[in-house]
Design a protein around this motif. Sequence first.
Motif, PDB file in Angstrom:
ATOM      1  N   GLU A   1       7.105  14.783   2.868  1.00  0.00           N
ATOM      2  CA  GLU A   1       8.102  13.877   2.319  1.00  0.00           C
ATOM      3  C   GLU A   1       8.936  13.363   3.480  1.00  0.00           C
ATOM      4  O   GLU A   1       9.493  14.133   4.251  1.00  0.00           O
ATOM      5  N   ALA A   2       8.986  12.065   3.646  1.00  0.00           N
ATOM      6  CA  ALA A   2       9.707  11.484   4.772  1.00  0.00           C
ATOM      7  C   ALA A   2      10.463  10.235   4.321  1.00  0.00           C
ATOM      8  O   ALA A   2      10.102   9.610   3.326  1.00  0.00           O
ATOM      9  N   ASP A   3      11.492   9.896   5.071  1.00  0.00           N
ATOM     10  CA  ASP A   3      12.260   8.686   4.789  1.00  0.00           C
ATOM     11  C   ASP A   3      11.636   7.503   5.508  1.00  0.00           C
ATOM     12  O   ASP A   3      11.042   7.653   6.579  1.00  0.00           O
ATOM     13  N   ASN A   4      11.787   6.333   4.928  1.00  0.00           N
ATOM     14  CA  ASN A   4      11.378   5.074   5.562  1.00  0.00           C
ATOM     15  C   ASN A   4       9.918   5.045   6.007  1.00  0.00           C
ATOM     16  O   ASN A   4       9.617   4.538   7.074  1.00  0.00           O
ATOM     17  N   VAL A   5       9.021   5.560   5.186  1.00  0.00           N
ATOM     18  CA  VAL A   5       7.605   5.583   5.559  1.00  0.00           C
ATOM     19  C   VAL A   5       7.098   4.168   5.800  1.00  0.00           C
ATOM     20  O   VAL A   5       6.364   3.917   6.754  1.00  0.00           O
ATOM     21  N   LYS A   6       7.522   3.218   4.947  1.00  0.00           N
ATOM     22  CA  LYS A   6       7.060   1.834   5.101  1.00  0.00           C
ATOM     23  C   LYS A   6       7.381   1.289   6.484  1.00  0.00           C
ATOM     24  O   LYS A   6       6.516   0.748   7.160  1.00  0.00           O
TER      25      LYS A   6
ATOM     26  N   GLU B   1      -6.274   5.429   7.867  1.00  0.00           N
ATOM     27  CA  GLU B   1      -6.329   6.532   6.901  1.00  0.00           C
ATOM     28  C   GLU B   1      -5.631   7.782   7.426  1.00  0.00           C
ATOM     29  O   GLU B   1      -4.830   8.400   6.723  1.00  0.00           O
ATOM     30  N   ASP B   2      -5.914   8.172   8.658  1.00  0.00           N
ATOM     31  CA  ASP B   2      -5.311   9.387   9.223  1.00  0.00           C
ATOM     32  C   ASP B   2      -3.792   9.275   9.294  1.00  0.00           C
ATOM     33  O   ASP B   2      -3.077  10.225   8.968  1.00  0.00           O
ATOM     34  N   GLU B   3      -3.295   8.112   9.726  1.00  0.00           N
ATOM     35  CA  GLU B   3      -1.853   7.915   9.827  1.00  0.00           C
ATOM     36  C   GLU B   3      -1.194   7.944   8.447  1.00  0.00           C
ATOM     37  O   GLU B   3      -0.132   8.531   8.271  1.00  0.00           O
ATOM     38  N   LEU B   4      -1.833   7.298   7.461  1.00  0.00           N
ATOM     39  CA  LEU B   4      -1.293   7.289   6.101  1.00  0.00           C
ATOM     40  C   LEU B   4      -1.197   8.716   5.558  1.00  0.00           C
ATOM     41  O   LEU B   4      -0.168   9.114   5.003  1.00  0.00           O
ATOM     42  N   ILE B   5      -2.260   9.491   5.744  1.00  0.00           N
ATOM     43  CA  ILE B   5      -2.252  10.876   5.260  1.00  0.00           C
ATOM     44  C   ILE B   5      -1.201  11.691   6.012  1.00  0.00           C
ATOM     45  O   ILE B   5      -0.460  12.466   5.407  1.00  0.00           O
ATOM     46  N   GLU B   6      -1.114  11.485   7.324  1.00  0.00           N
ATOM     47  CA  GLU B   6      -0.124  12.210   8.123  1.00  0.00           C
ATOM     48  C   GLU B   6       1.297  11.927   7.631  1.00  0.00           C
ATOM     49  O   GLU B   6       2.091  12.839   7.421  1.00  0.00           O
TER      50      GLU B   6
ATOM     51  N   ALA C   1       0.445  16.926  -5.037  1.00  0.00           N
ATOM     52  CA  ALA C   1       0.819  15.515  -4.883  1.00  0.00           C
ATOM     53  C   ALA C   1       0.636  15.015  -3.459  1.00  0.00           C
ATOM     54  O   ALA C   1       0.166  13.902  -3.240  1.00  0.00           O
ATOM     55  N   ARG C   2       1.011  15.823  -2.477  1.00  0.00           N
ATOM     56  CA  ARG C   2       0.926  15.395  -1.079  1.00  0.00           C
ATOM     57  C   ARG C   2      -0.202  16.094  -0.320  1.00  0.00           C
ATOM     58  O   ARG C   2      -0.219  16.108   0.906  1.00  0.00           O
ATOM     59  N   SER C   3      -1.150  16.652  -1.053  1.00  0.00           N
ATOM     60  CA  SER C   3      -2.287  17.308  -0.400  1.00  0.00           C
ATOM     61  C   SER C   3      -3.242  16.259   0.156  1.00  0.00           C
ATOM     62  O   SER C   3      -3.317  15.132  -0.343  1.00  0.00           O
ATOM     63  N   GLU C   4      -3.968  16.648   1.175  1.00  0.00           N
ATOM     64  CA  GLU C   4      -4.933  15.731   1.783  1.00  0.00           C
ATOM     65  C   GLU C   4      -5.985  15.295   0.765  1.00  0.00           C
ATOM     66  O   GLU C   4      -6.388  14.128   0.732  1.00  0.00           O
ATOM     67  N   ALA C   5      -6.388  16.215  -0.103  1.00  0.00           N
ATOM     68  CA  ALA C   5      -7.390  15.883  -1.126  1.00  0.00           C
ATOM     69  C   ALA C   5      -6.869  14.799  -2.067  1.00  0.00           C
ATOM     70  O   ALA C   5      -7.584  13.823  -2.354  1.00  0.00           O
ATOM     71  N   HIS C   6      -5.641  14.938  -2.526  1.00  0.00           N
ATOM     72  CA  HIS C   6      -5.067  13.948  -3.434  1.00  0.00           C
ATOM     73  C   HIS C   6      -4.853  12.616  -2.729  1.00  0.00           C
ATOM     74  O   HIS C   6      -5.168  11.549  -3.273  1.00  0.00           O
TER      75      HIS C   6
ATOM     76  N   LEU D   1       0.837  -1.201   0.000  1.00  0.00           N
ATOM     77  CA  LEU D   1       0.000   0.000   0.000  1.00  0.00           C
ATOM     78  C   LEU D   1       0.873   1.254   0.000  1.00  0.00           C
ATOM     79  O   LEU D   1       0.675   2.170  -0.800  1.00  0.00           O
ATOM     80  N   VAL D   2       1.860   1.294   0.884  1.00  0.00           N
ATOM     81  CA  VAL D   2       2.756   2.455   0.959  1.00  0.00           C
ATOM     82  C   VAL D   2       3.553   2.589  -0.339  1.00  0.00           C
ATOM     83  O   VAL D   2       3.700   3.696  -0.866  1.00  0.00           O
TER      84      VAL D   2
END
Length: 184
Positions: free
Chosen positions: A157-162, A147-152, A76-81, A38-39
């Motif tokens: 842009e962050a490293d190692n999101v997975k 959902e909230d955590e994924l959007i957060e 690209a990183r907006s909450e709407a997108h 998913l990520v």
Amino acid sequence: MSGRGPAALCLAAALAALLPAVCARRGQDLHCGACRALVDELEWEIAQVDPRKTIQMGSFRINPDGSQSVVEVPYARSEAHLTELLERVCEKMKEYGEKVDPSTHRKSYVRVISHDGTKMDLSGVKIDGDVASSLKFACESIAEEYEDELIEFLSHEADNVKDRLCSKRTDLCDHALHIPHDEL
């Protein structure tokens, strides 16, 4: 013949005791794999958006001085997108197959269709509808529950999101915490 009865009974009892652990690990492998896929898919989709594309955010109400409190943010990183992506990203799970590690017997999920059309090594990868269906269902559950955590995590842009999301924040991959990583 009578000597094998108690031994067979002990073996059956031992197998019955192990079955819940095997099923739990299989479920954990599935949810961990779904989270990581998913990520991956969300990050790929974000990368496909033109970085110059923006969206207006804020209040469209006019202030007493005649101004508006509207700001433009990268789309690209907006909450709407990101919300839009979460609605459809789990459909991509049909493009994944299951691979079993021969030494640990842990299952992982890998893309069987590349994004760019390059040929992929699919040796040892099980591709079937049941795998894709289970992975899609797990993905949808994760997308809804987190959902909230994924959007957060993905809105910046962050490293190692997975690893940070699937292992630390959600514990979906808690077995991965025992595997050495460059950074967790």
